[in-house]
Design an enzyme around this catalytic site. Structure first.
Site, PDB file in Angstrom:
ATOM      1  N   HIS B 138       0.864  -1.181   0.000  1.00  0.00           N
ATOM      2  CA  HIS B 138       0.000   0.000   0.000  1.00  0.00           C
ATOM      3  C   HIS B 138       0.905   1.237   0.000  1.00  0.00           C
ATOM      4  O   HIS B 138       2.009   1.188   0.534  1.00  0.00           O
ATOM      5  CB  HIS B 138      -0.825  -0.064   1.284  1.00  0.00           C
ATOM      6  CG  HIS B 138      -1.907   0.965   1.423  1.00  0.00           C
ATOM      7  ND1 HIS B 138      -1.652   2.277   1.763  1.00  0.00           N
ATOM      8  CD2 HIS B 138      -3.256   0.870   1.285  1.00  0.00           C
ATOM      9  CE1 HIS B 138      -2.799   2.931   1.843  1.00  0.00           C
ATOM     10  NE2 HIS B 138      -3.791   2.113   1.545  1.00  0.00           N
ATOM     11  N   ASP B 215       2.997  -4.346   8.025  1.00  0.00           N
ATOM     12  CA  ASP B 215       1.776  -3.556   7.879  1.00  0.00           C
ATOM     13  C   ASP B 215       0.616  -4.522   8.082  1.00  0.00           C
ATOM     14  O   ASP B 215       0.298  -5.327   7.212  1.00  0.00           O
ATOM     15  CB  ASP B 215       1.750  -2.926   6.478  1.00  0.00           C
ATOM     16  CG  ASP B 215       0.407  -2.269   6.163  1.00  0.00           C
ATOM     17  OD1 ASP B 215      -0.552  -2.441   6.939  1.00  0.00           O
ATOM     18  OD2 ASP B 215       0.323  -1.599   5.119  1.00  0.00           O
ATOM     19  N   GLN B 218      -4.570  -5.148   7.069  1.00  0.00           N
ATOM     20  CA  GLN B 218      -5.538  -6.148   6.599  1.00  0.00           C
ATOM     21  C   GLN B 218      -5.330  -7.493   7.283  1.00  0.00           C
ATOM     22  O   GLN B 218      -6.120  -8.419   7.077  1.00  0.00           O
ATOM     23  CB  GLN B 218      -5.422  -6.336   5.078  1.00  0.00           C
ATOM     24  CG  GLN B 218      -5.598  -5.070   4.258  1.00  0.00           C
ATOM     25  CD  GLN B 218      -7.000  -4.491   4.344  1.00  0.00           C
ATOM     26  OE1 GLN B 218      -7.949  -5.180   4.718  1.00  0.00           O
ATOM     27  NE2 GLN B 218      -7.147  -3.227   4.014  1.00  0.00           N
ATOM     28  N   LYS B 241     -10.412  -0.718  10.449  1.00  0.00           N
ATOM     29  CA  LYS B 241     -10.548  -1.876   9.563  1.00  0.00           C
ATOM     30  C   LYS B 241     -10.863  -3.130  10.362  1.00  0.00           C
ATOM     31  O   LYS B 241     -10.990  -4.220   9.810  1.00  0.00           O
ATOM     32  CB  LYS B 241      -9.264  -2.071   8.756  1.00  0.00           C
ATOM     33  CG  LYS B 241      -9.003  -0.911   7.799  1.00  0.00           C
ATOM     34  CD  LYS B 241      -7.798  -1.170   6.953  1.00  0.00           C
ATOM     35  CE  LYS B 241      -7.286   0.080   6.270  1.00  0.00           C
ATOM     36  NZ  LYS B 241      -8.100   0.484   5.111  1.00  0.00           N
ATOM     37  N   CYS B 379      -4.821   2.486  -3.532  1.00  0.00           N
ATOM     38  CA  CYS B 379      -3.566   3.018  -2.976  1.00  0.00           C
ATOM     39  C   CYS B 379      -2.426   2.042  -3.205  1.00  0.00           C
ATOM     40  O   CYS B 379      -1.550   1.865  -2.351  1.00  0.00           O
ATOM     41  CB  CYS B 379      -3.686   3.333  -1.487  1.00  0.00           C
ATOM     42  SG  CYS B 379      -4.913   4.567  -1.121  1.00  0.00           S
TER      43      CYS B 379
HETATM   44  C1  LIG Z   1      -2.589  -2.656   3.660  1.00  0.00           C
HETATM   45  C2  LIG Z   1      -2.892  -1.280   4.126  1.00  0.00           C
HETATM   46  N1  LIG Z   1      -1.936  -0.542   4.691  1.00  0.00           N
HETATM   47  C3  LIG Z   1      -2.180   0.699   5.147  1.00  0.00           C
HETATM   48  C4  LIG Z   1      -3.417   1.274   5.051  1.00  0.00           C
HETATM   49  C5  LIG Z   1      -3.621   2.663   5.561  1.00  0.00           C
HETATM   50  O1  LIG Z   1      -4.435   2.649   6.668  1.00  0.00           O
HETATM   51  P1  LIG Z   1      -5.088   4.003   7.223  1.00  0.00           P
HETATM   52  O2  LIG Z   1      -5.688   4.689   6.058  1.00  0.00           O
HETATM   53  O3  LIG Z   1      -6.079   3.534   8.214  1.00  0.00           O
HETATM   54  O4  LIG Z   1      -3.985   4.780   7.855  1.00  0.00           O
HETATM   55  C6  LIG Z   1      -4.447   0.540   4.470  1.00  0.00           C
HETATM   56  C7  LIG Z   1      -5.801   1.106   4.322  1.00  0.00           C
HETATM   57  O5  LIG Z   1      -6.178   1.747   3.397  1.00  0.00           O
HETATM   58  C8  LIG Z   1      -4.176  -0.759   3.988  1.00  0.00           C
HETATM   59  O6  LIG Z   1      -5.137  -1.483   3.397  1.00  0.00           O
END
Ligand SMILES: Cc1ncc(COP(=O)(O)O)c(C=O)c1O
Lengths: 162, 421
Positions: B138, B215, B218, B241, B379
């Site tokens: 991401h 990270d 998910q 999430k 993203c």
């Molecule tokens: C794999 C992953 N990493 C990071 C993020 C970023 O999370 P947040 O937008 O809650 O900071 C997301 C969510 O969009 C994600 O799916």
């Protein structure tokens, strides 16, 4: 479903499948890239601008049906027009898709472009319809990039009142 | 109710032991219509819905307990502090951290990764060093590291993946060397659904003495997380999430690493003493929690963890697996639909493209049917580039989704194809 068929009218689907003026213009003396960072749409507008007129115009890129059809029909309707005429058309188009201009009651020069009036029922898609116009505007102004990122004006009047 | 739910966990039954109708009642948002159709919420990877018990916990805090934490000797401040620190302990148990001070509260995964970039990266990464990320990350796990590399003159290296969306571990191994300072990989891909072999990735990095940031945005909603078993050095979570409110999140870090790091934000609550000549910092976790945090949201995260613990999580996981398999089968059967991301180990997300139809148009037509999916690059622009597509439509599942909803999705996809035929 009726709003949906309003959005995806046959003409729009046809321009999506067979976009007109979909090529790089070899005689271009201006061009600009447009991005919609939200969905990754990306297009380039090429134009041959002479004696204050768009002598020829074309586009290339990837995008959804709305953005492709809008770019395609835009190239058809601005060819041969002066800068002032194009800017005024952009203004009318923009006001129509954001719900500020009722194309049925207000005199305008939109012609076939009124087919995009249905977009105003889909606030998330307004940027798709207007990306090519913003990009054309940037090319006319001699800038080389447009993005829908900071276009606060690209929200419909419905969103403002909601 | 609890006993009943857990009693049904027979393996190999034809019928699912998961009482989805009962679970749906816990989520008030699901019982609504959109464009005249029942809401079909398949955008859980972007943000999951919040159960009533979490909403109630948040309102109780606001109605009865609200006050600033760590700052008052008075009654309300004590209550707020107790609730907030109680949530931290719940997080510790949920991810099996050794100590609750290893669980730093942040507003979400993005902030969490940036915390590690500033606190660890800016202190320990120098010119000529390398940071490894994966091809499926991401943007939140790419951009901060790119910024760091630019600042320090370090280099970003990328673990490639195959056409199924699986990381190539041999290539990864070959990237590790004495210049590698950090490996940053996602547990589960939001764009492809791939579950990465984190334990293996960590083991290989540790052989070279390199720490690993995971990270877990998910991962946490779909898997049982044991940070000690994974031996992850950092594990980052977004509360929104995993059925908690926005503004909640966690950086898990091994205490010895967190101790050696620089603070992230400077300000109140993260200090021990301040004079104009010198400030000394507070111990963990406060060193990383400057200013007033999202107290209500973090307490909500604690309540979401309680809620998850009240479910039979093994049955929930099995059910989610079943949903993904069913959706994959249904969509694959439609001519013109192609699934993006066909890893053997997947959970949660199903990305797909329809021949000659842009995902954005798919999203609009599905929305007219009451179906919420995400259309775009998720993203993860490098992932789209890897598969040579501008975007995908993505249905992402939670344990409150049903097979009927997947049937609705499949017929709406048919409709898209008809509109564009
Ligand atoms: C794999 C992953 N990493 C990071 C993020 C970023 O999370 P947040 O937008 O809650 O900071 C997301 C969510 O969009 C994600 O799916």
């Amino acid at each position: 479903m009726s709003e949906l068929s309003e959005l995806y009218q046959q003409v729009i689907l046809d321009h999506n499948k067979k976009p007109r003026n979909f090529k790089k213009l070899e005689t271009a003396n201006r061009h600009a890239d447009g991005f919609n960072p939200l969905c990754g749409d990306q297009l380039t507008v090429y134009m041959q601008f002479e004696d204050d007129r768009i002598a020829d115009v074309s586009f290339e890129g990837t995008g959804c049906a709305i953005s492709k059809a809008s770019a395609s029909m835009m190239t058809q309707s601005v060819k041969g027009k002066t800068r002032a005429e194009v800017e005024s058309l952009f203004n009318e188009f923009h006001r129509m898709v954001t719900g500020e201009l009722d194309e049925e009651t207000t005199p305008n020069n939109l012609g076939r472009l009124t087919i995009f009036a249905g977009v105003r029922e889909f606030p998330a898609r307004v940027k798709c319809a207007s990306l090519s116009w913003h990009t054309l505007h940037a090319a006319l102004a001699g800038e080389d990039a447009a993005t829908t990122e900071n276009l606060g004006a690209d929200i419909t009047s419905e969103q403002v009142s909601a | 109710m609890l006993a009943e739910r857990q009693a049904g966990n027979g393996v190999g039954d034809a019928a699912s032991p998961w009482d989805v109708a009962r679970v749906r009642e816990d989520f008030p948002v699901l019982a609504q219509t959109v464009n005249g159709k029942p809401l079909v919420y398949l955008d859980n990877a972007a943000s999951s819905q919040v159960p009533q018990v979490v909403i109630d916990r948040g309102s109780r805090y606001l109605q009865e307990e609200h006050s600033n934490i760590h700052r008052g000797v008075h009654y309300l401040s004590q209550r707020a502090t107790t609730a907030y620190e109680g949530a931290r302990e719940k997080v510790r148990r949920f991810i099996n951290a050794r100590e609750s001070r290893e669980c730093i509260f942040v507003r979400g995964c993005t902030e969490g990764i940036n915390l590690v970039m500033h606190g660890y990266g800016r202190k320990f990464v120098a010119a000529g060093d390398e940071i490894i990320v994966s091809a499926m990350e991401h943007h939140a796990n790419i951009v901060p590291w790119q910024m760091l590399c630019e600042e320090k003159g370090a280099t970003l290296r990328v673990i490639p993946m195959n056409d199924a969306g699986e990381l190539l571990l041999d290539e990864y191994e070959a990237l590790l060397n004495e210049r590698t300072k950090l490996v940053c990989v996602m547990h589960v891909s939001n764009a492809l659904g791939t579950i990465n072999p984190i334990k293996e990735i960590v083991a290989r990095a540790h052989k070279q003495g390199v720490p690993v940031l995971v990270d877990g945005a998910q991962g946490a909603p779909h898997l049982t997380i044991d940070v000690q078993d994974l031996d992850a050095d950092f594990y980052i979570i977004s509360g929104h999430k995993m059925f908690a409110p926005t503004g909640s999140g966690v950086v898990y870090g091994k205490a010895e690493l967190l101790e050696r790091m620089n603070p992230f934000l400077g300000g109140g609550d993260m200090i021990r003493t301040v004079t104009f000549e010198k400030t000394t910092y507070a111990g963990l976790p406060n060193k990383f929690e400057a200013g007033t945090p999202a107290i209500a949201s973090q307490i909500g995260l604690g309540a979401a963890i309680d809620y998850l613990n009240s479910l039979d999580r093994r049955a929930a996981h099995a059910y989610e697996h079943e949903l993904l398999a069913y959706a994959t089968e249904k969509l694959t059967a439609i001519e013109g639909v192609r699934i993006i991301g066909t890893a053997r180990e997947k959970v949660g997300a199903l990305s797909f493209v329809i021949e000659d139809v842009h995902p954005h148009d798919v999203g609009t037509i599905l929305d007219q049917e009451g179906i919420a999916v995400r259309a775009g690059h998720h993203c993860a622009q490098p992932v789209m580039k890897r598969f040579n597509i501008p975007a995908t439509a993505r249905a992402s599942f939670a344990f409150y989704n049903t097979k009927e909803e997947i049937d609705t999705l499949a017929s709406a996809v048919q409709k898209v194809i008809e509109v564009f035929s």
